[in-house]
Design an enzyme around this catalytic site. Structure first.
Site, mmCIF file in Angstrom:
data_model
loop_
_atom_site.group_PDB
_atom_site.id
_atom_site.type_symbol
_atom_site.label_atom_id
_atom_site.label_comp_id
_atom_site.label_asym_id
_atom_site.label_seq_id
_atom_site.Cartn_x
_atom_site.Cartn_y
_atom_site.Cartn_z
ATOM 1 N N GLY A 17 0.829 -1.195 0.000
ATOM 2 C CA GLY A 17 0.000 0.000 0.000
ATOM 3 C C GLY A 17 0.860 1.239 0.000
ATOM 4 O O GLY A 17 2.007 1.221 0.440
ATOM 5 N N GLY A 19 0.593 5.740 0.250
ATOM 6 C CA GLY A 19 -0.133 6.987 0.375
ATOM 7 C C GLY A 19 0.760 8.140 0.010
ATOM 8 O O GLY A 19 1.915 7.969 -0.381
ATOM 9 N N SER A 20 0.216 9.343 0.151
ATOM 10 C CA SER A 20 0.979 10.525 -0.230
ATOM 11 C C SER A 20 2.081 10.851 0.760
ATOM 12 O O SER A 20 2.961 11.647 0.467
ATOM 13 C CB SER A 20 0.031 11.722 -0.342
ATOM 14 N N GLY A 22 3.758 8.229 2.690
ATOM 15 C CA GLY A 22 4.624 7.088 2.963
ATOM 16 C C GLY A 22 4.095 5.847 2.291
ATOM 17 O O GLY A 22 3.254 5.906 1.398
ATOM 18 N N ASP A 133 -9.976 10.258 10.922
ATOM 19 C CA ASP A 133 -9.881 9.717 9.557
ATOM 20 C C ASP A 133 -10.574 8.363 9.486
ATOM 21 O O ASP A 133 -10.025 7.399 8.961
ATOM 22 C CB ASP A 133 -8.418 9.601 9.139
#
Length: 652
Positions: A17, A19-20, A22, A133
């Site tokens: 996976g 994300g922006s 890490g 979140d």
């Protein structure tokens, strides 16, 4: 597989996976051979950002000690050069968002997912943490069906100032209205709104306003009525979502109340093992040729927009670890495959082999020069970090030096205290001098310095259990320190604070300012001289018939008068008894000593000799004593009434 040295505690495997901020890799513990997830964050940044990371990792450490079943387990943190490795449990099933790609999830399974998520929210809310979140991509499912809540705001803590505004724009679909509205604070009820949006997302496949532009979605969430679930769904699910999606935060049910809702209790007897069928269905779908969106798009579009209109060159896997929160974040955050000093980039090609993504090759960049004054090293200088730490590439891959080794330094973070947040408190207090923000409970970050915005609404009073938590407010209102309430003392110790009803049993000739234990004039017990078989007079004098008073009763003691007449004591027991019928001409014969009467004992005044600090105990004991005395007085009066009736019948 990455060729790590024997000194490394974990071996990093394929990417699962990204994300922006890490990436997440599957890894293996070299000691126990346990499969773990390794989240890698680049710490080659400013000191205040590193301080935020330290605070968040400290929160994860607190959660590790609690060992909550429904929260992703945190194993530890390691510094690998300028990278932070966060070691967590690995969930093979992936996120709920990924499991939804194989088909809709049934309502019983939705109830199980929400029930386990509420258990996690109940714990972290009582601990003083706002997740901020909550969405399907941050709820993981293991192969055995266990539901784990992950991603406790590390990305949000990394995004400050400029990046904070990008985060706000890129992920509005799960945000509560009070989070979006300018200048309005929020608390744990923002997570309840996000949970309602998550339930909507699992049921329909996307959050509300998913087809709208993010800017348009921000306006709709803040200025329109809360969304409602429509379609072929049960009334209980619609009711559950409606109880979460209330525009005013204080109207929303908290996590404890939602656990008692009808939709959750309807499937309370179902085991979490039912979720294994959802994981197996996803594996079957993938084996049949299904391609997850994470493979097609790289980073999953968390904003819920049409995936056909999105393009991305970021590789991810089918395990569903989607941690991205910024739609256009790649231009703002350093790439995970390079450092800030690197001038070359290399595209990582990948091939799909049995459902996993294995990088073929990666370009190794030159490590940044060693700098002992780096804010990361300055911040963790008190931690147990070995002196031979050397920076590596930002991806966390082993950049071999002349000896071909890379150093791993385990971080043992200190607990959160006021010294870690002193600089942040001074900045906040300078902006808000009129508010004691250090004692505001569970208040989230303020979107603007303006406190006079017309869009502000009433804050929700926090639950009673939550009010016992003390918030040490930093930038974003995270706290783990419970507040110890002070000793509760009586408002006053003088006699004026006592009930005036005590005057019915005390002689009030003594001034009220005198100590209570020095009151010696007490209503004495009613003493009656008893005689046997003295016949009453057969005739009553006419003068006596018109004098119903008891003044001639020599057996009745006289009470010394006072300047102020005390109020009568209205006994609860007296209120339930029938009224006495004494005011008749037959009262005078009862003034003699010829009737049998019950004894009434006096009130024990030694109760007032106790320390005034035990006022609560004195009040309880005194109330019991008064009830006993009143009961005896009522029994005496009833006996007097019975004798009166017998004497009247005898005379007739």
């Amino acid at each position: 597989m990455e060729n790590n040295t024997a000194s490394s505690p974990y071996t990093k495997l394929e990417l699962v996976g990204r994300g922006s901020y890490g990436a997440v890799y599957r890894g293996i513990c070299n000691l126990t051979k346990e499969t773990v997830a390794i989240k890698i964050l680049n710490l080659d940044t400013d000191e205040d950002e590193v301080s935020d990371i330290q605070k968040e990792v400290a929160v994860l450490s607190e959660l590790k000690q609690s060992d909550v079943e429904n929260i992703i387990k945190y194993h530890g943190s390691y510094l690998v050069g300028t990278n932070l490795w966060i070691i967590m449990d690995y969930c093979h099933g992936g996120s709920v968002r990924t499991l939804m790609e194989a088909g809709p999830i049934s309502e019983p399974c939705i109830s199980l997912i929400l029930r386990e998520t509420l258990q996690a929210l109940k714990f972290i809310h009582h601990a003083g943490i706002i997740h901020r979140d909550i969405k399907a991509a941050n709820i993981l499912v293991s192969m055995s069906g266990n539901v784990k809540l992950c991603d406790f705001g590390v990305a949000a803590e990394l995004n400050i100032n400029r990046r904070k505004r990008i985060t706000f724009i890129g992920t509005p679909y799960w945000m509560a209205p009070e989070v979006i509205r300018d200048g309005q604070e929020y608390n744990v009820m923002a997570d309840i709104w996000s949970l309602g949006i998550t339930a909507y997302e699992i049921a329909t496949g996307s959050p509300p306003h998913a087809k709208e532009d993010p800017f348009r979605a921000v306006y709709l969430i803040a200025h329109t009525a809360p969304p409602r679930l429509n379609g072929n769904f049960s009334a209980l699910l619609k009711e559950f979502i409606a109880s979460c999606l209330q525009d005013v935060p204080q109207r929303r049910l908290d996590s404890s109340e939602l656990l008692k809702s009808k939709f959750i209790k309807q499937y309370s007897r179902m085991s979490i093992s039912e979720l294994t069928n959802v994981v197996k269905r996803y594996d079957t779908w993938q084996a049949a040729g299904g391609i997850p969106q994470t493979l097609l798009l790289g980073e999953e579009a968390d904003d819920g927009s049409d995936p056909d209109q999105e393009t991305s060159d970021t590789a991810a896997s089918d395990d569903g670890w989607e941690f991205g929160t910024i739609k256009q974040g790649q231009s703002n955050v350093s790439s995970i495959t390079g450092t800030s000093t690197s001038t070359t980039t290399a595209a990582t090609s990948s091939t799909t082999v049995t459902g996993t993504v294995i990088p073929k090759s990666s370009t190794v960049h030159e490590p940044p020069s060693s700098n002992d004054s780096h804010p990361l090293l300055q911040l963790f200088k008190d931690s147990k970090i070995s002196d031979d730490d050397s920076p590596s590439n930002a991806e966390g891959a082993s950049t071999e030096d002349s000896k071909g080794e890379v150093s791993y330094s385990q971080i043992e973070l200190p607990s959160l205290d006021s010294s870690n947040l002193s600089s942040k408190k001074s900045t906040i207090q300078s902006k808000h001098t009129k508010q004691a923000e250090d004692y505001d409970l569970f208040v989230g970050r303020t979107r603007s310095n303006s406190k006079t915005s017309s869009d502000q609404s009433i804050k929700r009073p926090l639950p009673r259990v939550v009010q016992r938590q003390k918030t040490s407010l930093g930038k974003r209102g995270i706290s783990m320190s419970p507040m110890k309430p002070g000793l509760r003392m009586p408002s006053s110790f003088d006699l004026q604070s006592r009930s005036i009803s005590m005057g019915a049993f005390e002689q009030l000739s003594t001034p009220l300012e005198a100590p209570a234990h020095k009151h010696s004039a007490v209503l004495q017990p009613l003493e009656v001289n008893r005689s046997i078989s003295i016949p009453p007079p057969k005739s009553i004098s006419p003068s006596i018939l018109h004098k119903p008073s008891l003044e001639s009763a020599s057996s009745t003691p006289k009470i010394s008068s006072c300047s102020s007449t005390p109020k009568p004591f209205n006994s609860k027991l007296r209120a339930h008894l029938p009224p006495l019928s004494i005011g008749s001409p037959a009262v005078q014969p009862l003034a003699n000593d010829n009737y049998d009467s019950l004894g009434v004992r006096g009130l024990n005044m030694e109760l007032f000799n106790d320390y005034p600090g035990n006022m609560h105990n004195i009040k309880s004991v005194l109330s019991l004593e008064i009830d006993i005395v009143l009961g005896e007085m009522d029994a005496c009066l009833k006996s007097l009434e019975c004798n009166l009736l017998n004497r009247k019948a005898y005379n007739e």
